[in-house]
Every structure is written in C-alpha cells, then in structure tokens.
Design an enzyme around this catalytic site. Structure first.
Site, mmCIF file in Angstrom:
data_model
loop_
_atom_site.group_PDB
_atom_site.id
_atom_site.type_symbol
_atom_site.label_atom_id
_atom_site.label_comp_id
_atom_site.label_asym_id
_atom_site.label_seq_id
_atom_site.Cartn_x
_atom_site.Cartn_y
_atom_site.Cartn_z
ATOM 1 C CD GLU A 1 -5.077 0.371 -2.026
ATOM 2 O OE1 GLU A 1 -6.131 -0.428 -1.830
ATOM 3 O OE2 GLU A 1 -4.668 1.223 -1.441
ATOM 4 C CG ASP B 1 -1.805 1.322 1.339
ATOM 5 O OD1 ASP B 1 -2.137 1.656 0.041
ATOM 6 O OD2 ASP B 1 -2.240 1.605 2.468
ATOM 7 C CG ASP C 1 -0.949 3.135 5.595
ATOM 8 O OD1 ASP C 1 -1.648 3.703 4.940
ATOM 9 O OD2 ASP C 1 -0.522 3.765 6.648
#
EC number: 3.1.21.10
Length: 165
Positions: A67, A7, A139
């Site tokens: 992502e 992420d 995260d």
C-alpha cells in the site's frame, strides 16, 4: 500463483499471503509484525526487515504488493511510515520479488467497490473473498486486501495481453 500483500507501518506491519488460480483466490496465511516504540529506530527497522525476509523465504511469493503511504499533518509519523515502507520494498527486492504499489483508495475500490470504504467494510469483504481466513488483525486484513487487489490487476493485465495478441 502465490502473492503477498503488505500494509506497512513502523509499529505494526500487516502481511497477507494468498494463492491465485485464475479467478479463484484462497487464503494461505496472514499476520502482523510489531515493533516496540521504546526501541531505537534502526533496531525497529532491522527487526521489521528480518521478519519480512523470513516470511518471504517461508512462502516464496511470485509477486508482492504494498500500500502506498498517505501523508498526514504529522511529518514525523509520515516519515517513519515511509521508512517502514522502504524496508518492505527492500525485503521484496532482495528476494527478487516484483512489487505492485497501490493507493489505499484503489485497494478499497478493488475489494469493496468504492474508494471511500471504511476499514471495517474492507475487513468484512476480505472475509467474504477469502473464506475461512482467520484475520490476525486489521493490518493483516488490509495486507490481504492489497494482495487481492494485486491479483485482480495481474489477471486484468494477462487478459489484456491475450486480447492484444
């Protein structure tokens, strides 16, 4: 199969490593890489890359997932996020690890069942899907969700190849 999810973020990049054995997933490790906003941008990106390279060397993933970046009204923030994401992609490429890329709504749908899930719902489902995982932060939870999504997509692709063959 060892998978790593990311992420990306300039201030905090989450990472999560899972093991996939058929349909069984297990937690291996997770964490967050933080850089100081007061540091020069190039130094922050360098530190991010160094940390990522060490994590990849340590866990030796067979595949990675990241992502995708969502744009927002603050162009500077979006640009910095894109730069951090580029460093993540570079670290994986230098280690010769293939990378899957997923829109946040795809990750939410894969983990929670709906693309509009809230962050806390994603965190809760990560804990259900990976029992015993001690999350380093939000995260890291998102990174584990990205890894789980990639594991599901790889399993589906393998199943499709068997059906077609």
């Amino acid at each position: 199969m060892i998978l790593i999810g990311f992420d990306p973020g300039l201030g905090t990049t989450g990472w999560g490593v899972i093991a996939a054995d058929g349909n069984r997933l297990s937690h291996v490790a997770n964490g967050q890489i933080k850089t100081e906003p007061s540091m020069e941008l190039s130094r922050r990106l360098y530190l991010l890359h160094s940390a990522l390279a060490e994590i990849i060397r340590t866990y030796r993933p067979e595949a990675a997932a990241v992502e995708e970046v969502l744009g927002n009204s603050n162009a500077q923030s979006t640009l910095k996020l894109g730069q951090a994401r580029g460093v993540v992609l570079l670290a994986a490429a230098l280690a010769e690890v293939s990378v899957g890329e997923y829109h946040p709504s795809i990750v939410k749908k894969a983990v929670v069942g709906t693309g509009g899930a809230e962050k806390r719902q994603v965190q809760a489902m990560v804990k259900v899907l990976l029992p015993g995982a001690k999350l380093s932060g939000p995260d890291a939870a998102d990174a584990l969700a990205v890894a789980v999504t990639h594991a599901h997509h790889l399993a589906s692709a393998r199943a499709m190849r068997r059906v077609v063959a």
